[in-house]
Design an enzyme around this catalytic site. Structure first.
Site, mmCIF file in Angstrom:
data_model
loop_
_atom_site.group_PDB
_atom_site.id
_atom_site.type_symbol
_atom_site.label_atom_id
_atom_site.label_comp_id
_atom_site.label_asym_id
_atom_site.label_seq_id
_atom_site.Cartn_x
_atom_site.Cartn_y
_atom_site.Cartn_z
ATOM 1 N N ASP A 71 -11.632 102.517 25.541
ATOM 2 C CA ASP A 71 -10.865 103.608 26.121
ATOM 3 C C ASP A 71 -10.740 104.671 25.035
ATOM 4 O OD1 ASP A 71 -8.850 105.364 27.012
ATOM 5 O OD2 ASP A 71 -7.799 103.774 28.098
ATOM 6 N N VAL A 72 -11.364 105.832 25.241
ATOM 7 C CA VAL A 72 -11.437 106.833 24.173
ATOM 8 C C VAL A 72 -10.088 107.435 23.831
ATOM 9 C CG1 VAL A 72 -13.845 107.404 24.677
ATOM 10 C CG2 VAL A 72 -12.001 108.722 25.783
ATOM 11 N N TYR A 115 -7.527 121.438 33.457
ATOM 12 C CA TYR A 115 -8.918 121.038 33.192
ATOM 13 C C TYR A 115 -9.651 122.131 32.426
ATOM 14 C CZ TYR A 115 -13.765 119.650 34.054
ATOM 15 O OH TYR A 115 -15.079 119.308 33.893
ATOM 16 N N LYS A 120 -11.407 121.920 28.595
ATOM 17 C CA LYS A 120 -12.810 122.170 28.285
ATOM 18 C C LYS A 120 -12.979 123.340 27.326
ATOM 19 C CE LYS A 120 -14.574 118.724 30.477
ATOM 20 N NZ LYS A 120 -15.197 117.618 29.723
ATOM 21 N N THR A 174 -21.677 114.731 41.573
ATOM 22 C CA THR A 174 -21.056 113.542 40.989
ATOM 23 C C THR A 174 -19.772 113.223 41.744
ATOM 24 O OG1 THR A 174 -19.732 114.834 39.433
ATOM 25 C CG2 THR A 174 -21.926 114.151 38.696
#
Length: 248
Positions: A60-61, A153, A157, A188
């Site tokens: 889990d990053v 979001y 980014k 996706t």
């Protein structure tokens, strides 16, 4: 390098999975990572069936101990780390800025930003010692544009792209390149969730000159290029793969 050692986070779905398959077809030695054991084992088996040496390591990053162990186990297995693709990410909770909360902020930034920071920290620990390596972070066209209903979001980014450029400046002296790939709308599960249905996807397809949604393998090919020695004089770059969306 004919058989590079490649580490891919967030590898179980979408663009990262397509990237893992593309590297397997090129004969890379692979470590794929994600949070779901069964899906990870299935992906590793698929990659080995394609002829690659491949391992799945759960991580889990958002947790530094996991990331440290992931990198250390990769090096223990294959002896080095040549390419890292940091793809673990989430769209968070889309909606107006007035509906966001500290919890929705943290849920997005912990994966997209902290996860990228921790991944690069430990990947660079190895690559700087080797004095070679290539890191590719996954951004988005939202990383250099705005997006109504996606403020958190978008901010995450933007952060990934700033991190990419800053770390590229630090890492160049060690022979390590750091770039990012910024996809537009790609077919996706994340896009399905973000678009909210076929009507939303159809609208997003109108926003680029090609008038279509991209495919994960199209982004994977860009990742393989910019990570490779064919791009040896490219670092600190954000490579758009968006059907021309950011051109106009």
């Amino acid at each position: 390098m004919n058989h590079p050692v490649v580490l891919i986070t967030g590898a179980l779905t979408g663009i990262a999975r397509a990237t893992a398959v593309a590297y397997a077809q090129k004969g890379a030695r692979l470590v794929v990572s994600g949070r779901r054991e069964q899906a990870g084992a299935e992906l590793a088996a698929e990659l080995r069936a394609a002829g690659a040496e491949a391992e799945f390591i759960r991580a889990d990053v958002r947790h530094e101990d996991d990331v440290r162990a992931l990198v250390d186990q990769t090096v223990a297995r294959f002896g080095r780390l040549d390419i890292a693709v940091n793809s673990a990410g989430t769209e968070g909770r889309p909606g107006p800025a007035t509906e966001q909360t500290p919890e929705s902020y943290a849920a997005t930034f912990d994966t997209n930003v902290l996860g990228t920071v921790l991944s690069m920290k430990h990947e660079l620990r190895v690559m700087q010692g080797q004095r070679s390596g290539s890191i590719v972070n996954i951004s988005s066209t939202f990383g250099h544009e705005g997006g109504a209903g996606a403020s958190i979001y978008v901010a995450s980014k933007h952060a990934v792209e700033g991190l990419t450029k800053s770390v590229a400046l630090e890492a160049g002296a060690y022979g390590v390149r750091v770039n990012a790939v910024a996809p537009g709308p790609i077919d996706t599960g994340m896009l399905d969730r973000f678009a909210g249905g076929q009507d939303g996807k159809a609208y997003l397809a109108t926003l680029n000159p090609q008038k279509r949604i991209g495919h994960p393998d199209e982004v994977a090919r860009a990742i393989l290029f910019i990570a490779s020695e064919e791009a040896s004089f490219i670092t600190g770059h954000i490579l758009g793969v968006d059907g021309g969306k950011s051109a106009g």
